[in-house]
Motif scaffolding. Sequence first.
Motif, PDB file in Angstrom:
ATOM      1  N   SER A 113      12.869 -54.424 -15.724  1.00 23.01           N
ATOM      2  CA  SER A 113      12.398 -53.262 -16.481  1.00 23.01           C
ATOM      3  C   SER A 113      11.522 -52.367 -15.591  1.00 23.01           C
ATOM      4  O   SER A 113      10.756 -52.866 -14.769  1.00 23.01           O
ATOM      5  CB  SER A 113      11.607 -53.762 -17.690  1.00 23.01           C
ATOM      6  OG  SER A 113      10.842 -52.724 -18.236  1.00 23.01           O
ATOM      7  N   LYS A 162      11.163 -57.382 -19.180  1.00 17.93           N
ATOM      8  CA  LYS A 162      12.087 -58.050 -18.258  1.00 17.93           C
ATOM      9  C   LYS A 162      11.662 -57.697 -16.848  1.00 17.93           C
ATOM     10  O   LYS A 162      11.126 -56.607 -16.615  1.00 17.93           O
ATOM     11  CB  LYS A 162      13.527 -57.558 -18.471  1.00 17.93           C
ATOM     12  CG  LYS A 162      14.196 -58.096 -19.711  1.00 17.93           C
ATOM     13  CD  LYS A 162      15.661 -57.704 -19.754  1.00 17.93           C
ATOM     14  CE  LYS A 162      15.834 -56.194 -19.730  1.00 17.93           C
ATOM     15  NZ  LYS A 162      17.208 -55.761 -20.018  1.00 17.93           N
ATOM     16  N   ARG A 163      11.978 -58.595 -15.910  1.00 16.48           N
ATOM     17  CA  ARG A 163      11.646 -58.328 -14.507  1.00 16.48           C
ATOM     18  C   ARG A 163      12.277 -57.027 -14.024  1.00 16.48           C
ATOM     19  O   ARG A 163      11.680 -56.285 -13.241  1.00 16.48           O
ATOM     20  CB  ARG A 163      12.173 -59.501 -13.675  1.00 16.48           C
ATOM     21  CG  ARG A 163      11.718 -59.489 -12.253  1.00 16.48           C
ATOM     22  CD  ARG A 163      12.260 -60.726 -11.540  1.00 16.48           C
ATOM     23  NE  ARG A 163      11.611 -60.876 -10.268  1.00 16.48           N
ATOM     24  CZ  ARG A 163      11.056 -61.997  -9.838  1.00 16.48           C
ATOM     25  NH1 ARG A 163      11.095 -63.092 -10.555  1.00 16.48           N
ATOM     26  NH2 ARG A 163      10.468 -62.047  -8.668  1.00 16.48           N
TER      27      ARG A 163
END
Lengths: 249, 249
Positions: free
Chosen positions: B10, B7-8
């Motif tokens: 993350s 995910k961005r």
Amino acid sequence: MKLPRYKRSSPVSYAFGATLTYELLKVSPNLIKRVFLRPNQKHGHDIDSIIAQLIAFNIPIIENTKAFNVLGAKDNCLIIAEFDKPAMQLEATAETPHIVLVNPSDAGNLGTIIRSAVAFGYNNLAIITPATDHFDPKVVRASMGAIFHINIELFTSFDDYLAKYENINSSQKRLLYSFMINPEAVNLADVTLNDGSFSLIFGNEASGLPQEFADKTQAVFISQTPLVDSLNLSIAAGIAMYNFRQKLQ
Amino acid sequence: MKLPRYKRSSPVSYAFGATLTYELLKVSPNLIKRVFLRPNQKHGHDIDSIIAQLIAFNIPIIENTKAFNVLGAKDNCLIIAEFDKPAMQLEATAETPHIVLVNPSDAGNLGTIIRSAVAFGYNNLAIITPATDHFDPKVVRASMGAIFHINIELFTSFDDYLAKYENINSSQKRLLYSFMINPEAVNLADVTLNDGSFSLIFGNEASGLPQEFADKTQAVFISQTPLVDSLNLSIAAGIAMYNFRQKLQ
């Protein structure tokens, strides 16, 4: 209605969307066989203007959703032109540079290279097979319509290309430049040109050009740091085509 | 085991395959948190050598097929490195050119631009948001590992970038070049440089740079025929970066 379905062996290909259809209408309306229109959609001025031209040219317009599904069009694609793949030959005259792609394998790269080629005034492209299909709708789309402005001719070997096009006339041979890593390669920045009678040659995305090209042609390198192994093929071709064009001016 | 999932937001990202994992081990082994290995596969020398280094660096190796499925790896991908996204700042010194991308939206383009940037000696990249996530594994892959050799810093506006980096010191400002179509634009071929204290600025793939950039910076154009609307962004950036580098030599 026989549904469209793209295959390499098919005599027709497809231009997706208003921009490509408009470009094809402007350049080669005689190639368009029929146009598919997504039914029950509000059109902007662009598609209204295309429809008026299609009617003027007497080109069949087929309103049909299934055609868009079969061809794998995105939802925002409202129009698709089916066109005859033209048989083309390269211009063989002096002052006409050629681009030669040896075994290009990626459709997106090929379309992008065609877009750059036309942008920099290269309208003749030789492709050495095996290669990705240059009329694949993905190539047409990545070219942004530039494919309608370029002559493309296929050869089963580089020697076949040379046999047909190396001699411009009885006293002049085409100069051949291969982009590759080789001890004999000259820096792109140091190449000088007298005129446009040359060919720029690029290899496959993964394997590059075989070393034998350094014997038959002048090897050229694009100066770079050692931190990356190589440039992307379409970037290397773009830089080479732009800088060779600048050398003519 | 907590399964990886990108995910961005993350704090970690993923390098797919032996080439990228090897590059990361060479440049920043301390960023690697753990490495996933596809179980029960025959390895070549490349992966054997990576495993030896991972053991030497005390990096956990997890043999697990599910991780490959969750991350959407291809069947021929045998190894994936999970790495911390580093917090980075640009170098602010004289002689250090910057690349500025305003709202880049395509992950493949961004990765390709990073690959070209590092190839031509540009190791500092400002990205003006909104923009595609520069640590998306697609960007990491398209960069061919070049992303491990470049500093990337995000700004919410171009003015924020200027506020931090336009003044190199009390007597020198960074020269700013925007690639765009504008009546005041100068031909790339005509730009002259004294040193590397400049920034090259490129706009979004579809919309380009807003015209106000011509007021704040020197607009530059890449000479082309009118047969295509524009160049692909990664091609324009590649040509600009190569030719600016040549002007310094």
